[in-house]
Structures are given as structure tokens and as C-alpha cells.
Design a protein around this motif. Structure first.
Motif, PDB file in Angstrom:
ATOM      1  N   UNK A 424       0.818  -1.211   0.000  1.00  0.00           N
ATOM      2  CA  UNK A 424       0.000   0.000   0.000  1.00  0.00           C
ATOM      3  C   UNK A 424       0.854   1.265   0.000  1.00  0.00           C
ATOM      4  N   UNK A 425       2.148   1.095   0.020  1.00  0.00           N
ATOM      5  CA  UNK A 425       3.064   2.229  -0.068  1.00  0.00           C
ATOM      6  C   UNK A 425       4.098   1.949  -1.152  1.00  0.00           C
ATOM      7  N   UNK A 426       4.708   3.015  -1.617  1.00  0.00           N
ATOM      8  CA  UNK A 426       5.817   2.885  -2.566  1.00  0.00           C
ATOM      9  C   UNK A 426       7.080   3.406  -1.901  1.00  0.00           C
ATOM     10  N   UNK A 427       8.224   3.120  -2.487  1.00  0.00           N
ATOM     11  CA  UNK A 427       9.492   3.624  -1.934  1.00  0.00           C
ATOM     12  C   UNK A 427       9.790   4.993  -2.500  1.00  0.00           C
ATOM     13  N   UNK A 428      10.367   5.837  -1.667  1.00  0.00           N
ATOM     14  CA  UNK A 428      10.783   7.157  -2.147  1.00  0.00           C
ATOM     15  C   UNK A 428      12.094   7.070  -2.917  1.00  0.00           C
ATOM     16  N   UNK A 429      12.770   5.944  -2.784  1.00  0.00           N
ATOM     17  CA  UNK A 429      14.041   5.733  -3.486  1.00  0.00           C
ATOM     18  C   UNK A 429      13.823   5.455  -4.959  1.00  0.00           C
ATOM     19  N   UNK A 430      12.719   4.772  -5.271  1.00  0.00           N
ATOM     20  CA  UNK A 430      12.491   4.308  -6.642  1.00  0.00           C
ATOM     21  C   UNK A 430      11.007   4.443  -6.977  1.00  0.00           C
ATOM     22  N   UNK A 431      10.706   5.005  -8.125  1.00  0.00           N
ATOM     23  CA  UNK A 431       9.319   5.171  -8.549  1.00  0.00           C
ATOM     24  C   UNK A 431       8.706   3.817  -8.939  1.00  0.00           C
ATOM     25  N   UNK A 432       7.395   3.741  -8.758  1.00  0.00           N
ATOM     26  CA  UNK A 432       6.654   2.536  -9.148  1.00  0.00           C
ATOM     27  C   UNK A 432       7.312   1.271  -8.573  1.00  0.00           C
ATOM     28  N   UNK A 433       7.555   1.322  -7.281  1.00  0.00           N
ATOM     29  CA  UNK A 433       8.340   0.264  -6.648  1.00  0.00           C
ATOM     30  C   UNK A 433       7.505  -0.615  -5.728  1.00  0.00           C
ATOM     31  N   UNK A 434       6.190  -0.655  -5.948  1.00  0.00           N
ATOM     32  CA  UNK A 434       5.333  -1.413  -5.038  1.00  0.00           C
ATOM     33  C   UNK A 434       5.737  -2.887  -4.968  1.00  0.00           C
ATOM     34  N   UNK A 435       6.111  -3.470  -6.095  1.00  0.00           N
ATOM     35  CA  UNK A 435       6.509  -4.880  -6.080  1.00  0.00           C
ATOM     36  C   UNK A 435       7.769  -5.101  -5.248  1.00  0.00           C
ATOM     37  N   UNK A 436       8.746  -4.177  -5.403  1.00  0.00           N
ATOM     38  CA  UNK A 436       9.975  -4.275  -4.602  1.00  0.00           C
ATOM     39  C   UNK A 436       9.679  -4.095  -3.125  1.00  0.00           C
ATOM     40  N   UNK A 437       8.809  -3.137  -2.823  1.00  0.00           N
ATOM     41  CA  UNK A 437       8.452  -2.883  -1.428  1.00  0.00           C
ATOM     42  C   UNK A 437       7.766  -4.104  -0.830  1.00  0.00           C
ATOM     43  N   UNK A 438       6.882  -4.720  -1.608  1.00  0.00           N
ATOM     44  CA  UNK A 438       6.172  -5.907  -1.108  1.00  0.00           C
ATOM     45  C   UNK A 438       7.146  -7.042  -0.817  1.00  0.00           C
ATOM     46  N   UNK A 439       8.138  -7.195  -1.676  1.00  0.00           N
ATOM     47  CA  UNK A 439       9.131  -8.239  -1.452  1.00  0.00           C
ATOM     48  C   UNK A 439       9.896  -7.985  -0.141  1.00  0.00           C
ATOM     49  N   UNK A 440      10.241  -6.717   0.108  1.00  0.00           N
ATOM     50  CA  UNK A 440      10.959  -6.368   1.345  1.00  0.00           C
ATOM     51  C   UNK A 440      10.069  -6.622   2.559  1.00  0.00           C
ATOM     52  N   UNK A 441       8.795  -6.191   2.477  1.00  0.00           N
ATOM     53  CA  UNK A 441       7.880  -6.391   3.595  1.00  0.00           C
ATOM     54  C   UNK A 441       7.666  -7.877   3.885  1.00  0.00           C
ATOM     55  N   UNK A 442       7.571  -8.674   2.846  1.00  0.00           N
ATOM     56  CA  UNK A 442       7.416 -10.117   3.046  1.00  0.00           C
ATOM     57  C   UNK A 442       8.663 -10.713   3.697  1.00  0.00           C
ATOM     58  N   UNK A 443       9.831 -10.236   3.288  1.00  0.00           N
ATOM     59  CA  UNK A 443      11.075 -10.729   3.884  1.00  0.00           C
ATOM     60  C   UNK A 443      11.160 -10.348   5.353  1.00  0.00           C
ATOM     61  N   UNK A 444      10.759  -9.113   5.671  1.00  0.00           N
ATOM     62  CA  UNK A 444      10.793  -8.663   7.066  1.00  0.00           C
ATOM     63  C   UNK A 444       9.841  -9.485   7.921  1.00  0.00           C
ATOM     64  N   UNK A 445       8.665  -9.764   7.388  1.00  0.00           N
ATOM     65  CA  UNK A 445       7.642 -10.464   8.161  1.00  0.00           C
ATOM     66  C   UNK A 445       7.771 -11.974   8.116  1.00  0.00           C
ATOM     67  N   UNK A 446       8.734 -12.454   7.314  1.00  0.00           N
ATOM     68  CA  UNK A 446       8.943 -13.894   7.229  1.00  0.00           C
ATOM     69  C   UNK A 446       9.654 -14.419   8.471  1.00  0.00           C
ATOM     70  N   UNK A 447      10.461 -13.559   9.086  1.00  0.00           N
ATOM     71  CA  UNK A 447      11.194 -13.978  10.272  1.00  0.00           C
ATOM     72  C   UNK A 447      10.290 -14.131  11.472  1.00  0.00           C
ATOM     73  N   UNK A 448      10.826 -14.700  12.513  1.00  0.00           N
ATOM     74  CA  UNK A 448      10.048 -14.937  13.724  1.00  0.00           C
ATOM     75  C   UNK A 448       9.948 -13.674  14.570  1.00  0.00           C
ATOM     76  N   UNK A 449       9.020 -12.825  14.239  1.00  0.00           N
ATOM     77  CA  UNK A 449       8.748 -11.662  15.069  1.00  0.00           C
ATOM     78  C   UNK A 449       9.430 -10.378  14.641  1.00  0.00           C
ATOM     79  N   UNK A 450      10.351 -10.422  13.655  1.00  0.00           N
ATOM     80  CA  UNK A 450      11.035  -9.185  13.253  1.00  0.00           C
ATOM     81  C   UNK A 450      10.040  -8.168  12.723  1.00  0.00           C
ATOM     82  N   UNK A 451       9.073  -8.641  11.921  1.00  0.00           N
ATOM     83  CA  UNK A 451       8.100  -7.729  11.331  1.00  0.00           C
ATOM     84  C   UNK A 451       7.208  -7.062  12.354  1.00  0.00           C
ATOM     85  N   UNK A 452       7.108  -7.622  13.552  1.00  0.00           N
ATOM     86  CA  UNK A 452       6.258  -7.040  14.599  1.00  0.00           C
ATOM     87  C   UNK A 452       7.010  -6.098  15.528  1.00  0.00           C
ATOM     88  N   UNK A 453       8.330  -6.009  15.369  1.00  0.00           N
ATOM     89  CA  UNK A 453       9.097  -5.099  16.227  1.00  0.00           C
ATOM     90  C   UNK A 453       8.697  -3.659  15.937  1.00  0.00           C
TER      91      UNK A 453
END
Length: 470
Positions: A424-453
Motif C-alpha cells: 500500500x506504499x511505494x518507496x521514495x528511493x524508486x518510482x513505481x516500486x510497489x513490487x519491490x516494497x512488497x518483497x521487502x515487507x514479506x522478507x521482514x515479516x517472514x522472520x520470527x517476530x522481526x516484522x512485529x518489532x
């Protein structure tokens, strides 16, 4: 474990032995310049604050001594309690005296006292003219009680005496230096000039030019030329003064020590502050998800420090604080090094932004805008992905922190048509980066609790609000 970075030990026989920045070669270049122009000149070592100038000049000074040069080191900032720089400079020269040269120095000192006597009324009058408007008060201060014609005649006589005093002093000083230096120029190092009171700094420059411009003295001014230029403008009360042109009157040669090789200093600091005792401890090594902490920490150092040209002294502060804050993490706790180090970087370099994050006063868009404004890293193929990781990790931790857990708005949602997660957000580093952002968010939330910190997980420890482990 050290809590601060102490001055590097300078070994008398090998002064650059502990230099971590490979700067001995520049010492050789500068010494060769002195050997080529032994008559005397003023050399400015011009580098920004925090780049290691003081350490370099102290190492170089010892190297010069090892090569038969007589040197003086004068920290102008530590001595600006003295109103008259001539007193301080002569005090440094006094340390050169021996039983044989003491008479020559006393003669020079007497000339200096005569010189001071003749220039004092002129200095007093200049101060009066600058700061006092009432003519009667001026006259009371400078002792002008005679008629105007008598005053003019007296000023002409004082001018002649002053001119002769300067000439006598310089001649006597030249003879004294010649009696002490055994054929080599005296190297007079003036450090921290840009940190002095502005009027004191300018006065030192003026006195070096007018009184110490003699054969066989080489002055080394260790300065941040931009800051010294600001001091000049402050003394003369105008931003319109060409400070660079003003300083050229005093400086014959300017030299800047090149930046150290990429990766050198932060890797040295990592070892100096013994980060492996934490990241590579036997207890943490038992947890697979923590094994990449060291590499993530060093990669973030490279991104923040080398690409953004962070001064060495600020790197030291960031490392020292990081190492202290790490002591509040348990052996099995997530540090998330890129987020942890970024927040310490913000606390030390951009504290206003850091405090705004803590106060929950920013929107997600404002967090992203401020992030790109303070992380002055060139975006290219090498840094783009890393910067996006920093940005999205910060946004994720801030989003978790700024909202109640059970009413928290997610940064992504499941697309009903595709069944795939959608950012639901894009990166300010790169335009039209929703897919990249989603990949990062999935990686963060894949770990045991890192995404909830949330942000408090980091700032409580960075602000030293948690007990330190032994």
C-alpha cells in the motif's frame, strides 16, 4: 571494552605505526616540500572538522623530529584564554632555549615587549573607534588630552616607533632561530585555529604575517578553511567579505589530506570496539537467524559512512554509542543491525528527525521524505536495494510504533483478484516500486517476530533506558 575512542598512540621510533588510514605517504610529500623551500613559508592543511587532522599533524611532527627538524606544536584553541597571541607564541618559542641560546631569546623577548608597548595604544584606539560612540569616553580610554595637532604629531612618532619595533623584533627573532635550528627551518604547527574565538584566530594570523614572517620558520596551519572563513566574517561583521581571498594573504601553500580508502576506518572501529564479542559470541551463534548480524552491520556502515562521507570523528561517536547500546540486548534478542544503526546515526547526526520519530508526530509519507533528505547517499545500482531496505524497515518499525497494536493499519493487503499480497506504499528511493516494497515487507515479516518489532524496541536501548548486561 572501550566506551570511547582514545587518541592513537604515537610511537617515537615509528610514528605512523598505528595509523589506520595509510597517511604516512602524505607525511613524506609534505616533508619534501619543506626540504625544497627551506627559507620559510605558511602551509595550510585544509580538511573538514573530524577528518583526523590533529592525529596526522602529531604523527607528522614526530616524523619531522626523527628527520632532524626542530618543531613546536601550538593548540590555539586550548590557549585562546590569552588575550595577546604574541604572548602565547613567544611562550612556545621559549621552550627552544638552551643555556647557549637563552641570551638571544631574552634579547628577542625584550624586543617583543617593546613592540607590544607600541602597538597597545593603537589596539586600544581601534577598539574604542569600533565600539564606543561617545567621543569623551573615547578620549578617557585612550588618554587623549592634548590638542589635535599634538595628537597627530604623537601618532606620527608612534608610527615610526612601531615600524622600527617590528623590524627590530623580526631581526632579533631571525637571529634566535638561526642559533637553534642547525641549518634546518623551525616547523611551527598551529592546530585547532578554526575552533578559537574568532578575534583570537584572526589575531594569530595577523601576527604570523606581520611579526613572524622571517627566514627559517615554516608555519603549518591545521584548519577547516570554511570555518576559519566564517570567523573572519564574524570579526569584520560582514558576510560580504571575501574570506577566501582574505586568507590567501596569509597562506602560501594549501594542502588537503586525501580521504582514506573506502571501508578502512569503520572496519578498524568495528575491531577497536570489539563488536565481535557481541555479534559472534558463542551464545548468539546458537541462533541461525542472528548469524548474519555482523555482515548486515558492516554493510550498513559502508552505506551510511563511505557513501555519505561521514567525518571520522562522527563515525567514532556512532560506533561508541552503538557498542554501549548493544549491551542492553539479550543474547537471543533481535538487533536488526541495519535499523539499529540507522537510528543511532539519526540520533547523533539528525536528532530532530530522531525525536520526531519517537513522538509519533509524522505520517508515513513524512518519514519517507525526511529519510531521503538526511540519508545523503547516491542512489545507484549498488545502493538502491540497500537504501530501500533501510527505508522500508524504518517505515515498518515506525508504523508498528505509531498505532495501537489491534488497530494498526497494515502496509500491505491481499489482492482479492490475484490472491497475492499488494503493498500500500511505494518507496521514495524508486518510482513505481510497489513490487519491490512488497518483497521487502514479506522478507521482514517472514522472520520470527522481526516484522512485529516497533520503534520502541530500538530507541529504549539506544536511549539507554534498559539495564546493561555485564
Amino acid at each position: 571494552m572501550n566506551i570511547k575512542h582514545y587518541e592513537i598512540e604515537i610511537e617515537p621510533e615509528n610514528p605512523f605505526a598505528n595509523c589506520k588510514l595509510d597517511r604516512q605517504k602524505y607525511s613524506g610529500v609534505l616533508t619534501n616540500i619543506i626540504n625544497s623551500y627551506t627559507y620559510g613559508f605558511v602551509l595550510a592543511l585544509n580538511n573538514k572538522w573530524g577528518t583526523g587532522k590533529t592525529t596526522f599533524v602529531k604523527m607528522w611532527e614526530q616524523d619531522l623530529k626523527n628527520n632532524g627538524f626542530q618543531t613546536l606544536y601550538f593548540n590555539a584553541w586550548e590557549n585562546d584564554f590569552e588575550n595577546n597571541p604574541l604572548t602565547a607564541l613567544m611562550g612556545e618559542l621559549k621552550t627552544l632555549t638552551t643555556k647557549e641560546t637563552e641570551p638571544a631569546f631574552k634579547k628577542t623577548l625584550k624586543k617583543a615587549s617593546t613592540l607590544t608597548k607600541h602597538i597597545a595604544p593603537i589596539i586600544a584606539k581601534a577598539i574604542a573607534d569600533r565600539y564606543i560612540d561617545t567621543e569623551g569616553v573615547k578620549e578617557a580610554i585612550i588618554g587623549v588630552t592634548k590638542g589635535l595637532s599634538d595628537v597627530f604629531e604623537n601618532e606620527v612618532n608612534e608610527y615610526q616607533k612601531k615600524k622600527k619595533s617590528i623590524s627590530d623584533f623580526r631581526q632579533s627573532l631571525s637571529e634566535f632561530i638561526a642559533s637553534t635550528n642547525e641549518g634546518k627551518p623551525l616547523i611551527f604547527i598551529v592546530d585547532e585555529l578554526d575552533r578559537c574565538r574568532p578575534n583570537y584566530a584572526v589575531s594569530i594570523l595577523e601576527q604570523i604575517k606581520h611579526f613572524f614572517s622571517i627566514p627559517n620558520i615554516v608555519f603549518i596551519l591545521s584548519i577547516d578553511k570554511e570555518q576559519l572563513g566564517n570567523a573572519v566574517k564574524g570579526v569584520y561583521g560582514s558576510d560580504d567579505i571575501d574570506a577566501d581571498e582574505y586568507l590567501r594573504r596569509f597562506i602560501d601553500l594549501e594542502y588537503s589530506i586525501p580521504e582514506p580508502e573506502v571501508d578502512v576506518f569503520y572496519k578498524y572501529l568495528y575491531d577497536y570496539f570489539q563488536f565481535d564479542q557481541f555479534f559472534r559470541s558463542a551464545e548468539r551463534s546458537k541462533y541461525h537467524e542472528l548469524k548474519s548480524d555482523k555482515s548486515n552491520f558492516l554493510e550498513t556502515c559502508k552505506l551510511l559512512f563511505t557513501n555519505a562521507n561521514i567525518p571520522l570523528r562522527q563515525q567514532e561517536k556512532i560506533f561508541a554509542h552503538s557498542r554501549l547500546a548493544l549491551r542492553s540486548f539479550g543474547v537471543n534478542m533481535y538487533v536488526v543491525p541495519h535499523t539499529f544503526l540507522l537510528l543511532i546515526f539519526l540520533k547523533i547526526k539528525h536528532n530532530e528527525f530522531y525525536e520526531e520519530l519517537k513522538s509519533r508526530s509524522l505520517s508515513i509519507k513524512e518519514v519517507q521524505d525526511k529519510f531521503i533528505s538526511v540519508i545523503k547517499v547516491k542512489v545507484n545500482e549498488e545502493t538502491e536495494r540497500q537504501l530501500m531496505w533501510l527505508e522500508i524497515s524504518l517505515v515498518n518499525a515506525y508504523n508498528n510504533y505509531s498505532q495501537e497494536r489491534y488497530h494498526r493499519k497494515s502496509l500491505y493487503e491481499r489482492d482479492k483478484e490475484t490472491g497475492q499480497n499488494k503493498a500500500l506504499i511505494s518507496s521514495i528511493i524508486k518510482e513505481n516500486s510497489e513490487n519491490d516494497v512488497m518483497h521487502i515487507l514479506e522478507s521482514i515479516n517472514r522472520g520470527r517476530g522481526i516484522g512485529d518489532l516497533d520503534l520502541s524496541h530500538f530507541v529504549k536501548r539506544i536511549d539507554l533506558l534498559e539495564d546493561l548486561k555485564t
